[in-house]
Scaffold this motif. Structure first.
Motif, PDB file in Angstrom:
ATOM      1  N   SER A 208      -3.030   2.324   7.184  1.00 52.57           N
ATOM      2  CA  SER A 208      -2.281   1.692   6.106  1.00 52.57           C
ATOM      3  C   SER A 208      -3.115   0.622   5.413  1.00 52.57           C
ATOM      4  O   SER A 208      -3.835  -0.135   6.061  1.00 52.57           O
ATOM      5  CB  SER A 208      -1.000   1.054   6.673  1.00 52.57           C
ATOM      6  OG  SER A 208      -0.365   0.253   5.695  1.00 52.57           O
TER       7      SER A 208
ATOM      8  N   ALA B  13      -1.470  -1.667   3.524  1.00 55.95           N
ATOM      9  CA  ALA B  13      -0.412  -2.570   3.068  1.00 55.95           C
ATOM     10  C   ALA B  13      -0.191  -3.705   4.048  1.00 55.95           C
ATOM     11  O   ALA B  13      -0.499  -3.608   5.232  1.00 55.95           O
ATOM     12  CB  ALA B  13       0.888  -1.797   2.878  1.00 55.95           C
TER      13      ALA B  13
ATOM     14  N   SER C  69      -1.307  -6.653  -6.098  1.00 53.80           N
ATOM     15  CA  SER C  69      -0.823  -5.291  -5.876  1.00 53.80           C
ATOM     16  C   SER C  69      -0.060  -4.840  -7.105  1.00 53.80           C
ATOM     17  O   SER C  69       0.490  -5.648  -7.849  1.00 53.80           O
ATOM     18  CB  SER C  69       0.086  -5.215  -4.643  1.00 53.80           C
ATOM     19  OG  SER C  69       0.467  -3.874  -4.388  1.00 53.80           O
TER      20      SER C  69
ATOM     21  N   GLN D 218       2.016  -1.970  -6.502  1.00 57.21           N
ATOM     22  CA  GLN D 218       2.997  -1.080  -5.906  1.00 57.21           C
ATOM     23  C   GLN D 218       3.780  -1.809  -4.819  1.00 57.21           C
ATOM     24  O   GLN D 218       3.291  -2.773  -4.227  1.00 57.21           O
ATOM     25  CB  GLN D 218       2.313   0.157  -5.283  1.00 57.21           C
ATOM     26  CG  GLN D 218       1.840   1.198  -6.283  1.00 57.21           C
ATOM     27  CD  GLN D 218       0.575   0.814  -7.010  1.00 57.21           C
ATOM     28  OE1 GLN D 218      -0.301   0.149  -6.447  1.00 57.21           O
ATOM     29  NE2 GLN D 218       0.457   1.218  -8.265  1.00 57.21           N
TER      30      GLN D 218
ATOM     31  N   PHE E 210       6.813  -0.536  -1.635  1.00 60.30           N
ATOM     32  CA  PHE E 210       7.572   0.562  -1.042  1.00 60.30           C
ATOM     33  C   PHE E 210       8.592  -0.008  -0.069  1.00 60.30           C
ATOM     34  O   PHE E 210       8.259  -0.863   0.764  1.00 60.30           O
ATOM     35  CB  PHE E 210       6.632   1.541  -0.323  1.00 60.30           C
ATOM     36  CG  PHE E 210       5.615   2.159  -1.234  1.00 60.30           C
ATOM     37  CD1 PHE E 210       5.868   3.379  -1.842  1.00 60.30           C
ATOM     38  CD2 PHE E 210       4.412   1.519  -1.502  1.00 60.30           C
ATOM     39  CE1 PHE E 210       4.937   3.949  -2.703  1.00 60.30           C
ATOM     40  CE2 PHE E 210       3.470   2.078  -2.351  1.00 60.30           C
ATOM     41  CZ  PHE E 210       3.732   3.300  -2.960  1.00 60.30           C
TER      42      PHE E 210
ATOM     43  N   ARG F  32       9.158   4.502  -3.080  1.00 57.84           N
ATOM     44  CA  ARG F  32       8.414   3.735  -4.083  1.00 57.84           C
ATOM     45  C   ARG F  32       9.364   2.917  -4.946  1.00 57.84           C
ATOM     46  O   ARG F  32      10.359   3.439  -5.473  1.00 57.84           O
ATOM     47  CB  ARG F  32       7.609   4.691  -4.960  1.00 57.84           C
ATOM     48  CG  ARG F  32       6.782   4.022  -6.059  1.00 57.84           C
ATOM     49  CD  ARG F  32       6.052   5.063  -6.879  1.00 57.84           C
ATOM     50  NE  ARG F  32       5.001   5.710  -6.106  1.00 57.84           N
ATOM     51  CZ  ARG F  32       3.707   5.423  -6.198  1.00 57.84           C
ATOM     52  NH1 ARG F  32       3.298   4.486  -7.042  1.00 57.84           N
ATOM     53  NH2 ARG F  32       2.823   6.063  -5.454  1.00 57.84           N
TER      54      ARG F  32
ATOM     55  N   GLU G  16       6.676  -2.581   2.303  1.00 57.68           N
ATOM     56  CA  GLU G  16       5.223  -2.506   2.362  1.00 57.68           C
ATOM     57  C   GLU G  16       4.627  -2.823   0.990  1.00 57.68           C
ATOM     58  O   GLU G  16       4.991  -2.203  -0.015  1.00 57.68           O
ATOM     59  CB  GLU G  16       4.778  -1.115   2.811  1.00 57.68           C
ATOM     60  CG  GLU G  16       5.313  -0.688   4.174  1.00 57.68           C
ATOM     61  CD  GLU G  16       4.631  -1.409   5.328  1.00 57.68           C
ATOM     62  OE1 GLU G  16       3.529  -1.970   5.112  1.00 57.68           O
ATOM     63  OE2 GLU G  16       5.187  -1.398   6.443  1.00 57.68           O
TER      64      GLU G  16
ATOM     65  N   PRO H 144       1.094  -2.752  -0.749  1.00 53.62           N
ATOM     66  CA  PRO H 144      -0.303  -2.332  -0.584  1.00 53.62           C
ATOM     67  C   PRO H 144      -1.276  -3.330  -1.216  1.00 53.62           C
ATOM     68  O   PRO H 144      -1.032  -3.845  -2.309  1.00 53.62           O
ATOM     69  CB  PRO H 144      -0.367  -0.991  -1.311  1.00 53.62           C
ATOM     70  CG  PRO H 144       1.050  -0.552  -1.458  1.00 53.62           C
ATOM     71  CD  PRO H 144       1.848  -1.806  -1.575  1.00 53.62           C
TER      72      PRO H 144
ATOM     73  N   TYR I  54      -0.312   3.896   1.632  1.00 54.13           N
ATOM     74  CA  TYR I  54      -0.188   2.551   1.052  1.00 54.13           C
ATOM     75  C   TYR I  54      -1.535   1.995   0.556  1.00 54.13           C
ATOM     76  O   TYR I  54      -2.268   1.346   1.274  1.00 54.13           O
ATOM     77  CB  TYR I  54       0.457   1.579   2.041  1.00 54.13           C
ATOM     78  CG  TYR I  54       1.822   2.006   2.510  1.00 54.13           C
ATOM     79  CD1 TYR I  54       2.864   2.142   1.593  1.00 54.13           C
ATOM     80  CD2 TYR I  54       2.069   2.280   3.844  1.00 54.13           C
ATOM     81  CE1 TYR I  54       4.126   2.543   2.009  1.00 54.13           C
ATOM     82  CE2 TYR I  54       3.328   2.679   4.271  1.00 54.13           C
ATOM     83  CZ  TYR I  54       4.352   2.812   3.349  1.00 54.13           C
ATOM     84  OH  TYR I  54       5.596   3.219   3.771  1.00 54.13           O
TER      85      TYR I  54
ATOM     86  N   THR J 250      -3.393   0.396  -3.354  1.00 54.61           N
ATOM     87  CA  THR J 250      -3.178  -0.045  -4.722  1.00 54.61           C
ATOM     88  C   THR J 250      -4.494   0.049  -5.467  1.00 54.61           C
ATOM     89  O   THR J 250      -5.546   0.350  -4.876  1.00 54.61           O
ATOM     90  CB  THR J 250      -2.609  -1.469  -4.761  1.00 54.61           C
ATOM     91  OG1 THR J 250      -2.125  -1.760  -6.084  1.00 54.61           O
ATOM     92  CG2 THR J 250      -3.660  -2.505  -4.363  1.00 54.61           C
TER      93      THR J 250
ATOM     94  N   HIS K 244       2.079   7.547  -0.784  1.00 55.48           N
ATOM     95  CA  HIS K 244       2.340   6.167  -1.203  1.00 55.48           C
ATOM     96  C   HIS K 244       1.048   5.472  -1.658  1.00 55.48           C
ATOM     97  O   HIS K 244       0.740   4.358  -1.237  1.00 55.48           O
ATOM     98  CB  HIS K 244       2.984   5.372  -0.078  1.00 55.48           C
ATOM     99  CG  HIS K 244       4.194   6.013   0.528  1.00 55.48           C
ATOM    100  ND1 HIS K 244       5.079   6.767  -0.200  1.00 55.48           N
ATOM    101  CD2 HIS K 244       4.657   6.021   1.814  1.00 55.48           C
ATOM    102  CE1 HIS K 244       6.045   7.210   0.599  1.00 55.48           C
ATOM    103  NE2 HIS K 244       5.813   6.774   1.820  1.00 55.48           N
TER     104      HIS K 244
END
Length: 937
Positions: free
Chosen positions: A54, A56, A82, A84, A86, A91, A228, A230, A383, A385, A435
């Motif tokens: 991950s 994130a 970031s 994004q 989740f 998302r 999360e 990212p 995760y 970005t 993701h």
């Protein structure tokens, strides 16, 4: 890892235990981590467990910030970057305004409106304007928001980004792009302001203050939710040498010209940066000092070119000729390799002919040494970005290929969560990539003989899979080409969630690439895009017939590629001028033919051609494809630079096509009406997509699943935004039209829509009418269960839905209580003790079972739906089994009983979020673990 792989006598298996590995930097492997002596290094999940790499950080501590709007806030480290977020694996949408807002006028580099609310936006420099226009997405950050003299708001676009996306759109032309335009000229939506946070599922990150704001969706409890954020761009990198190679232009100040050289710019014949240096005097020379192990000399071939002596470090190493029968730009007329790494000088001396032309040099800094023989199996990468658009904007060319104005408009691409550079024999098998803030996985920079197989790649901001480059077209050294790769048996969907020009599978310049048996769906732009260069490889006569003002003509190394047996569906949901399968640029420079065959392409929104063989496409054999349900022609070749394509034995529900190519052998498809596909077309439909061993068991069957047969004049629409499953439905207006599904199971539900324009449908089960069912409603109800039955005998059944009245009948899919025997290829048996026992005579489902005797042996199934049950026998010699669901331990269950009882439910779970899940059962006690069947729902 050098000591780990030194002197390998067998494969090395490295098991990752289940859990989340939060990476502070990308996990990076190189040549020193390669397999040796023909053996592989295998990075795999520990059986029954799911390791997640991950990028994130987990966000906790949310508290209600604005009760009137139900906005929650949590602290994050100041400066956290970031794009994004989740929540429970779903998302979130960066806060954005309405689609296609009215009232904006472009004035200079500002969008002005009478709406004064924008002027109150805080942190205006973080706000972005986005323009989805034709085949491009363009986005720019704002420099600020001001109030015009007459009131309202002025969204003042960052001037550098506006220049690159509007007033000076990069347009290097063949072989880098086609028309260059469109330009950013309107607003599709405004994004990333706290004041735009007005819908459930939206978020806003205030980096400078250190807070993330979120408006939860219904049912989300932020005190327990997994949130999360990212922060990493890449999770895994494999790096061979050399890395990405970029030619230096003939104008580089390090090049020394001796003699009477002249400089020519804007030649419009396909030179690198449209310019060259040249001389007519024998004995004139050009020298270039570089650090590396080799170098390519880029010139042109032509009738007026002649001999060149090549010196390296003062010693003549070869004599070459650039003479040719016609002009070819950017030709490697000399290549030097095998030098010791260090500082060297190459000198070119004109010896004959009218001209010596120099267009540039490509330095090879290191010997070609790939990372090789590494496998990644059963791992999840999640995760990431990508922050560049926040500062530089999104300067789009096409299909996730961008311009880099900070490097002389060089082409660049969206970075991937899994990035492979200059590697060989790399395998990704049964992995999940999800993701992401960029692309899923990228086989880049001459990666060869590598495979992506049986993987699930979904929910990406960029594309799903990328293969190859867009700027190495000129290569003659096969050791540096992208060749021999395979992308097969994968499930790729919901790509381009942020960058809507991205595609499911993208390939640039490649040789002998196989894209086969993939399922690709729910994309904003094309499904598969293969090739680059537009008309660059097409002869000048064809470019002239296209009415191009000049001829930019050279060679490319692409050829021998295959696009086979894919199912591509529900594409082109946002952008235009693309299709399910899109090809671009020449193939066959080496005399080979590329193949486009056995594909099912359907449900095509905003599509002008389902099979789109665009500018410059050449030397294709296109056959045995089925094109159905959706707009546009079944195939299109719009201009004379498209040439030498053999089109035959295809099937379509529309006769529309476009053929303006050159030397096209065109045979009209077999035109089918009402869904009455002939047996040969039915065979293509049945075989398209992943093979049986790569198909998850199904409880929920989407409306564009190949198992559903539609009879009549059905249409399909994606991106409706009305709550449909996978945001798409099939629908018909014709009474008597039907949809049918044959399934193996004990129950089925018909899922459709209730609305004021719906009417009655008749449902048949195994040929017997179950009556009329009314789907009308004063309010729209998405994913409505229209009909349901259970308790059927465990076997094969057929359900059919027939429209009887009303304006529309809508089908969103079926929910099946599926019965899957222990022999189902979707079941993976791990361990040496498994045995198959047929014809037992004990009342087993289909009279057979699989059984394991060793503790630790396991059975794993992947299914799509909301629940699953293990139905097997209980007996005195059975014992305990550990249950793992989606990588999380769910305890143990016991199959022990005082006597034998067949087809008993030993484990069951229901009510899961609809989607893909994985169940693993591991033997922990007793004499046997027996698997008889799985029921999914």
């Amino acid at each position: 890892m050098e000591s780990l792989t030194a002197g390998m006598a067998a494969d090395i298996d490295v098991y990752l235990r289940g859990g989340t590995y939060r990476l502070s930097q990308a996990f990076s492997l190189g040549t020193q981590d390669s397999g040796q002596n023909g053996h592989k290094v295998v990075w795999a999940n520990y059986p029954g467990e799911v390791p997640v790499l991950s990028g994130a950080q987990q966000v906790t501590g949310f508290s209600l910030y604005d009760s009137s709007k139900n906005i929650y806030r949590a602290a994050v480290p100041v400066g956290t970057q970031s794009r994004q977020l989740f929540v429970n694996g779903v998302r979130a949408q960066r806060a954005r305004g309405p689609l296609n807002p009215a009232g904006f006028t472009l004035s200079g580099s500002s969008f002005t409106t009478a709406d004064s609310s924008y002027a109150s936006f805080t942190d205006a420099a973080s706000v972005e304007v986005v323009d989805d226009n034709a085949w491009k997405q363009m986005r720019c950050p704002l420099a600020g928001i001001t109030v015009p003299s007459g009131g309202g708001s002025s969204l003042d676009v960052d001037p550098t980004c506006f220049r690159n996306n509007n007033t000076a759109v990069p347009n290097r032309q063949f072989p880098f792009n086609g028309a260059g335009l469109p330009a950013l000229s309107s607003i599709s939506y405004v994004e990333n302001a706290y004041q735009l946070l007005d819908s459930p599922g939206e978020f806003y990150l205030n980096s400078s203050a250190g807070f993330v704001y979120y408006m939860p969706r219904g049912g989300q409890d932020l005190s327990t939710a997994d949130v999360e954020l990212p922060t990493r761009e890449t999770l895994l990198t494999l790096n061979g040498t050399p890395g990405h190679l970029v030619p230096v232009n003939d104008t580089d100040p390090s090049i020394t010209y001796n003699g009477s050289w002249s400089y020519s710019s804007a030649r419009a014949v396909g030179d690198l940066y449209d310019d060259v240096h040249s001389t007519t005097v024998n004995g004139d020379s050009a020298s270039y000092t570089f650090t590396g192990t080799g170098i390519d000399v880029l010139s042109e071939a032509n009738t007026d070119e002649g001999g060149i002596d090549v010196y390296v470090d003062g010693t003549k190493t070869q004599s070459v000729s650039a003479a040719g029968t016609s002009r070819l730009a950017q030709q490697v007329v000399a290549s030097v390799g095998g030098l010791s790494k260090g500082r060297h000088t190459v000198k070119l001396v004109k010896t004959s002919g009218t001209f010596l032309v120099l267009d540039g040099f490509t330095v090879v800094p290191d010997a070609v040494t790939p990372a090789l023989d590494i496998t990644f199996q059963g791992l999840t990468f999640a995760y990431t970005t990508w922050m560049l658009p926040a500062t530089a904007g999104y300067i789009d060319n096409q299909a996730g290929v961008l311009w880099d104005p900070s490097h002389a408009d060089a082409p660049t691409r969206i970075p991937a969560a899994v990035q492979v550079h200059r590697s060989s024999n790399i395998t990704f098998a049964g992995d999940e990539i999800t993701h992401t803030g960029g692309t899923g996985i990228d086989l880049a920079d001459g990666t060869q003989s590598s495979t992506i197989t049986g993987s699930f790649i979904h929910d990406t901001s960029g594309g799903g899979v990328s293969v190859g480059e867009v700027d190495d077209y000129y290569l003659t050294d096969t050791g540096r080409m992208t060749t021999g790769d395979t992308v097969s048996e994968n499930w790729i969907d919901h790509v381009g969630q942020d960058y809507s020009d991205a595609v499911g599978i993208w390939a640039g310049y490649t040789r002998n690439l196989a894209i086969s048996h993939n399922d690709i769906g729910h994309t904003p732009y094309s499904g598969i895009s293969l090739g680059w260069g537009w008309g660059y490889a097409s002869p000048c006569s064809m470019q002239s017939a296209q009415h191009l003002a000049s001829c930019r003509h050279g060679t490319i190394y692409a050829g021998g590629n295959q696009i086979l047996d894919n199912h591509v569906h529900d594409v082109m949901n946002i952008l235009y001028d693309g299709g399910p399968i899109y090809t671009n640029g020449g193939q066959g420079n080496d005399g080979s033919t590329s193949v486009l065959a056995g594909n099912l392409v359907e449900v095509t929104n905003h599509t002008n051609n389902k099979l789109y063989q665009d500018e410059g496409s050449s030397y294709w054999n296109t056959y045995d494809n089925v094109a159905r349900i959706g707009g546009g022609g079944w195939i299109g070749m719009w201009t004379p630079t498209i040439h030498d394509i053999n089109i035959h034995d295809n099937y379509s529900d529309t006769s529309a096509y476009n053929n303006r190519g050159t030397n096209i052998t065109f045979n009209q498809a077999t035109i089918v009406s009402g869904g009455a596909w002939p047996p040969a077309a039915q065979a293509v439909i049945a075989a398209a997509g992943p093979d049986a061993g790569y198909r998850p068991m199904t409880g929920r069957i989407d409306d564009d699943d190949t198992a559903i047969s539609y009879t009549g004049s059905w249409t399909a629409n994606g991106n409706r935004g009305l709550g449909d499953y996978d945001d798409a439905v099939h629908a018909t207006q014709a009474d008597g039209d039907s949809a049918s599904l044959t399934f193996t199971g004990t129950g089925v539900s018909v899922v459709g829509e209730r609305s004021s324009d719906q009417g009655q449908v008749e449902v048949f089960l195994d040929g017997t009418s179950k009556g009329l069912f009314d789907t009308s409603s004063t309010t729209r109800q998405a994913q409505a269960v229209v009909y349901s039955t259970s308790g059927l005998s465990a076997g094969s059944h057929t359900v059919q839905v027939v429209k009887r009245n009303g304006t529309w009948s809508t089908l969103d899919g079926f929910e099946v209580t599926g019965v899957h025997n222990d022999t189902d290829p979707a079941i993976t048996y791990t361990g040496a003790s498994w045995q198959y026992y047929p014809s037992r005579g004990f009342g087993d489902y289909q009279n057979d079972v699989h059984a394991a005797a060793a503790n630790g042996d396991s059975a794993t199934v992947t299914f799509t739906g909301t629940g699953i049950s293990l139905v097997t026998e209980t007996n005195s010699d059975e014992g305990t089994l550990a249950v793992s669901l989606d990588g999380a331990a769910k305890g143990t269950v016991n199959a022990n009983a005082t006597s034998r009882h067949a087809q008993q439910t030993v484990y069951a779970v229901s009510g899961l979020p609809i989607g893909r899940h994985t169940l693993t059962l591991t033997k922990t006690g007793g004499t046997y673990l027996v698997i008889d069947r799985f029921d999914t729902q």
